[in-house]
Design a protein around this motif. Structure first.
Motif, PDB file in Angstrom:
ATOM      1  N   GLY A  74       0.856  -1.179   0.000  1.00 35.86           N
ATOM      2  CA  GLY A  74       0.000   0.000   0.000  1.00 35.86           C
ATOM      3  C   GLY A  74       0.894   1.230   0.000  1.00 35.86           C
ATOM      4  N   GLY A  75       0.463   2.291  -0.674  1.00 37.87           N
ATOM      5  CA  GLY A  75       1.245   3.522  -0.675  1.00 37.87           C
ATOM      6  C   GLY A  75       2.358   3.549  -1.702  1.00 37.87           C
ATOM      7  N   ALA A  76       2.419   2.528  -2.573  1.00 40.46           N
ATOM      8  CA  ALA A  76       3.482   2.482  -3.587  1.00 40.46           C
ATOM      9  C   ALA A  76       3.217   3.462  -4.729  1.00 40.46           C
ATOM     10  CB  ALA A  76       3.613   1.069  -4.144  1.00 40.46           C
ATOM     11  N   GLY A  77       1.979   3.937  -4.823  1.00 42.57           N
ATOM     12  CA  GLY A  77       1.644   4.892  -5.883  1.00 42.57           C
ATOM     13  C   GLY A  77       0.829   4.282  -7.020  1.00 42.57           C
ATOM     14  N   LYS A  78       0.212   3.124  -6.767  1.00 47.69           N
ATOM     15  CA  LYS A  78      -0.593   2.467  -7.818  1.00 47.69           C
ATOM     16  C   LYS A  78      -1.754   3.354  -8.270  1.00 47.69           C
ATOM     17  CE  LYS A  78      -1.386  -1.082  -5.141  1.00 47.69           C
ATOM     18  NZ  LYS A  78      -0.345  -0.835  -4.111  1.00 47.69           N
ATOM     19  N   THR A  79      -2.546   3.798  -7.294  1.00 44.90           N
ATOM     20  CA  THR A  79      -3.753   4.543  -7.656  1.00 44.90           C
ATOM     21  C   THR A  79      -3.391   5.869  -8.329  1.00 44.90           C
ATOM     22  OG1 THR A  79      -4.953   3.503  -5.851  1.00 44.90           O
ATOM     23  CG2 THR A  79      -5.884   5.538  -6.719  1.00 44.90           C
ATOM     24  N   THR A  80      -2.401   6.548  -7.776  1.00 46.08           N
ATOM     25  CA  THR A  80      -1.992   7.830  -8.355  1.00 46.08           C
ATOM     26  C   THR A  80      -1.482   7.631  -9.778  1.00 46.08           C
ATOM     27  OG1 THR A  80      -1.409   8.613  -6.149  1.00 46.08           O
ATOM     28  CG2 THR A  80      -0.501   9.849  -8.012  1.00 46.08           C
ATOM     29  N   SER A  81      -0.571   6.676  -9.953  1.00 46.20           N
ATOM     30  CA  SER A  81      -0.001   6.531 -11.299  1.00 46.20           C
ATOM     31  C   SER A  81      -1.013   5.964 -12.284  1.00 46.20           C
ATOM     32  CB  SER A  81       1.307   5.732 -11.286  1.00 46.20           C
ATOM     33  OG  SER A  81       1.228   4.624 -10.447  1.00 46.20           O
ATOM     34  N   SER A  82      -1.953   5.133 -11.819  1.00 39.76           N
ATOM     35  CA  SER A  82      -2.950   4.632 -12.775  1.00 39.76           C
ATOM     36  C   SER A  82      -3.908   5.749 -13.184  1.00 39.76           C
ATOM     37  CB  SER A  82      -3.682   3.386 -12.270  1.00 39.76           C
ATOM     38  OG  SER A  82      -4.246   3.597 -11.019  1.00 39.76           O
ATOM     39  N   LEU A  83      -4.252   6.632 -12.261  1.00 43.47           N
ATOM     40  CA  LEU A  83      -5.130   7.749 -12.636  1.00 43.47           C
ATOM     41  C   LEU A  83      -4.402   8.737 -13.553  1.00 43.47           C
ATOM     42  CD1 LEU A  83      -7.870   9.138 -12.393  1.00 43.47           C
ATOM     43  CD2 LEU A  83      -7.018  10.335 -10.379  1.00 43.47           C
ATOM     44  N   VAL A  84      -3.128   8.981 -13.260  1.00 42.35           N
ATOM     45  CA  VAL A  84      -2.331   9.860 -14.119  1.00 42.35           C
ATOM     46  C   VAL A  84      -2.290   9.299 -15.545  1.00 42.35           C
ATOM     47  CG1 VAL A  84       0.066  10.573 -14.586  1.00 42.35           C
ATOM     48  CG2 VAL A  84      -0.909  10.916 -12.311  1.00 42.35           C
ATOM     49  N   LEU A  85      -2.041   8.003 -15.656  1.00 39.88           N
ATOM     50  CA  LEU A  85      -1.980   7.387 -16.981  1.00 39.88           C
ATOM     51  C   LEU A  85      -3.343   7.442 -17.687  1.00 39.88           C
ATOM     52  CD1 LEU A  85      -0.317   5.776 -19.064  1.00 39.88           C
ATOM     53  CD2 LEU A  85      -1.170   3.690 -17.961  1.00 39.88           C
ATOM     54  N   ALA A  86      -4.398   7.094 -16.953  1.00 38.60           N
ATOM     55  CA  ALA A  86      -5.744   7.060 -17.565  1.00 38.60           C
ATOM     56  C   ALA A  86      -6.130   8.440 -18.093  1.00 38.60           C
ATOM     57  CB  ALA A  86      -6.762   6.579 -16.538  1.00 38.60           C
ATOM     58  N   PRO A  92       4.691  -0.103  -9.562  1.00 39.69           N
ATOM     59  CA  PRO A  92       5.169   1.131  -8.931  1.00 39.69           C
ATOM     60  C   PRO A  92       5.852   0.826  -7.604  1.00 39.69           C
ATOM     61  CG  PRO A  92       2.777   1.202  -9.335  1.00 39.69           C
ATOM     62  CD  PRO A  92       3.225  -0.215  -9.446  1.00 39.69           C
ATOM     63  N   THR A  93       6.909   1.558  -7.323  1.00 37.80           N
ATOM     64  CA  THR A  93       7.565   1.424  -6.025  1.00 37.80           C
ATOM     65  C   THR A  93       8.218   2.755  -5.654  1.00 37.80           C
ATOM     66  OG1 THR A  93       9.278   0.304  -4.735  1.00 37.80           O
ATOM     67  CG2 THR A  93       9.715   0.527  -7.074  1.00 37.80           C
ATOM     68  N   GLN A  94       8.230   3.056  -4.372  1.00 45.06           N
ATOM     69  CA  GLN A  94       9.004   4.205  -3.933  1.00 45.06           C
ATOM     70  C   GLN A  94      10.482   3.809  -3.981  1.00 45.06           C
ATOM     71  OE1 GLN A  94       7.508   6.474  -0.554  1.00 45.06           O
ATOM     72  NE2 GLN A  94       5.540   5.444  -0.716  1.00 45.06           N
ATOM     73  N   GLY A  95      11.332   4.836  -4.005  1.00 47.90           N
ATOM     74  CA  GLY A  95      12.741   4.549  -4.266  1.00 47.90           C
ATOM     75  C   GLY A  95      13.577   4.140  -3.079  1.00 47.90           C
ATOM     76  N   SER A  96      13.002   3.399  -2.126  1.00 49.53           N
ATOM     77  CA  SER A  96      13.822   2.935  -1.006  1.00 49.53           C
ATOM     78  C   SER A  96      14.014   1.430  -1.103  1.00 49.53           C
ATOM     79  CB  SER A  96      13.153   3.282   0.326  1.00 49.53           C
ATOM     80  OG  SER A  96      12.144   2.340   0.603  1.00 49.53           O
ATOM     81  N   GLN A  97      15.067   0.941  -0.459  1.00 50.61           N
ATOM     82  CA  GLN A  97      15.391  -0.482  -0.524  1.00 50.61           C
ATOM     83  C   GLN A  97      14.238  -1.337  -0.011  1.00 50.61           C
ATOM     84  OE1 GLN A  97      18.204  -1.584  -1.931  1.00 50.61           O
ATOM     85  NE2 GLN A  97      17.479  -3.685  -1.697  1.00 50.61           N
ATOM     86  N   LEU A  98      13.641  -0.929   1.105  1.00 58.30           N
ATOM     87  CA  LEU A  98      12.550  -1.717   1.685  1.00 58.30           C
ATOM     88  C   LEU A  98      11.379  -1.813   0.734  1.00 58.30           C
ATOM     89  CD1 LEU A  98      12.385  -0.684   5.445  1.00 58.30           C
ATOM     90  CD2 LEU A  98      12.901  -2.935   4.483  1.00 58.30           C
ATOM     91  N   LEU A 104       8.114   1.230 -11.999  1.00 63.71           N
ATOM     92  CA  LEU A 104       8.008   2.692 -12.047  1.00 63.71           C
ATOM     93  C   LEU A 104       8.361   3.260 -10.676  1.00 63.71           C
ATOM     94  CD1 LEU A 104       6.940   5.349 -13.459  1.00 63.71           C
ATOM     95  CD2 LEU A 104       4.734   4.829 -12.369  1.00 63.71           C
ATOM     96  N   PHE A 105       9.428   4.065 -10.620  1.00 62.33           N
ATOM     97  CA  PHE A 105       9.734   4.732  -9.347  1.00 62.33           C
ATOM     98  C   PHE A 105       8.763   5.887  -9.140  1.00 62.33           C
ATOM     99  CE2 PHE A 105      13.899   2.676  -9.953  1.00 62.33           C
ATOM    100  CZ  PHE A 105      13.961   2.039  -8.722  1.00 62.33           C
ATOM    101  N   THR A 106       8.205   5.947  -7.937  1.00 64.40           N
ATOM    102  CA  THR A 106       7.223   6.985  -7.623  1.00 64.40           C
ATOM    103  C   THR A 106       7.709   7.822  -6.447  1.00 64.40           C
ATOM    104  OG1 THR A 106       6.044   5.563  -6.072  1.00 64.40           O
ATOM    105  CG2 THR A 106       5.284   5.521  -8.354  1.00 64.40           C
ATOM    106  N   ARG A 107       7.157   9.002  -6.363  1.00 67.65           N
ATOM    107  CA  ARG A 107       7.380   9.890  -5.227  1.00 67.65           C
ATOM    108  C   ARG A 107       8.859  10.232  -5.040  1.00 67.65           C
ATOM    109  NH1 ARG A 107       3.475   8.931  -0.287  1.00 67.65           N
ATOM    110  NH2 ARG A 107       3.909  11.159  -0.259  1.00 67.65           N
ATOM    111  N   THR A 108       9.616  10.212  -6.114  1.00 66.59           N
ATOM    112  CA  THR A 108      11.040  10.539  -5.997  1.00 66.59           C
ATOM    113  C   THR A 108      11.212  12.059  -6.044  1.00 66.59           C
ATOM    114  OG1 THR A 108      11.231  10.227  -8.366  1.00 66.59           O
ATOM    115  CG2 THR A 108      11.887   8.379  -6.996  1.00 66.59           C
TER     116      THR A 108
END
Ligand SMILES: Nc1ncnc2c1ncn2[C@@H]1O[C@H](COP(=O)(O)OP(=O)(O)O)[C@@H](O)[C@H]1O
Ligand SMILES: [Mg+2]
Length: 236
Positions: free
Chosen positions: A11-23, A107-113, A146-150
């Motif tokens: 959760g919080g990886a940016g799926k909803t945001t990036s899918s809406l941006v793309l749509a 989508p993933t945020q740019g941290s190792q975890l 896709l790196f998100t929130r960088t």
């Protein structure tokens, strides 16, 4: 036509945001797009409820684990693009959606975890591929991270390191990152597409639009490349 599924167990990886941006990007380019909003909280349906969606964009949210594959299939016959936004956790519905995908965005945020969590998405993709490969040995499901929130200001060392390890492992990554920008959040707060946001209330809307266009453009390129490879294979 092509179905693009956003998958990330976190959760919080940016799926909803990036899918809406793309749509919204695709719809604003004049193509019809159906978003399957399979998150039980229905963020995209809620977003669209007040009429913010471009005319050529439809949202379907009443899907279940049992019918998601059929609903995607039906939408793909009607729309130029189908985009599926999933909740992070429920594995079965994710697997059903992947089985209908032409392309998966992880989508993933740019941290190792965060990046380690993306491994669970790759495993689901591979499991799907293995199933199909039993009767179609060369089958691959195209996907990319896709790196998100960088940060817009700097590429962090951590993100650079993760990019390198994905590259070494042969995992495709979008060159474009969806940066951390107030405008991407504001889409939800104001229930507007990026182009509908007020420039006086939200900072750097045009930069966010530029970022969204780059992401959509790169994705369309990936799809075109996949299509050409399929044609090549068919011709052999
Ligand atoms: N590129 C971005 N810029 C700013 N905020 C973002 C961005 N992507 C996601 N967010 C914010 O991060 C949180 C989680 O994003 P969301 O798209 O809902 O992730 P997911 O669907 O994977 O759970 C939300 O509060 C969202 O507004
Ligand atoms: Mg979500």
């Amino acid at each position: 036509m092509p179905t693009i599924v956003f998958v990330s167990p976190k959760g919080g990886a940016g799926k909803t945001t990036s899918s809406l941006v793309l749509a919204t990007q695709i719809a604003e380019r004049g193509k019809s797009v159906t978003v399957i909003d399979a998150d039980p909280n229905h963020p995209v349906k809620t977003w669209a409820a007040e009429g913010a969606a471009p005319k050529s964009m439809a949202v379907i949210s009443d899907v279940t684990e049992e019918d998601i594959a059929d609903r995607i299939d039906a939408a793909a016959k009607e729309s130029a693009f189908v985009i599926v936004d999933l909740e992070g956790t429920a594995a079965t519905i994710v697997a059903h959606a992947i089985s209908e995908a032409d392309f998966v965005v992880v989508p993933t945020q740019g941290s190792q975890l965060d990046a380690e969590q993306a491994g669970r998405a790759f495993r689901l993709i591979r499991a799907h591929e293995r199933g199909i490969q039993k009767h179609k040995p060369d089958y691959k499901l195209p996907y990319a991270v896709l790196f998100t929130r960088t940060s817009v200001a700097i590429q962090s060392r951590e993100t650079t390191h993760i990019r390198r390890s994905f590259a070494n492992a042969g995992i495709p990554v979008f060159k474009t990152e969806l940066n951390e920008r107030a405008a991407f959040k504001a889409m939800f707060a104001y229930r507007q597409s990026l182009s509908g946001l007020s420039r006086s209330e939200v900072s750097n809307v045009d930069k966010a639009i530029e970022n969204a266009e780059m992401f959509a453009g790169e994705l369309l390129q990936f799809l075109r490349k996949g299509h050409m490879e399929e044609k090549k294979e068919a011709a052999q």
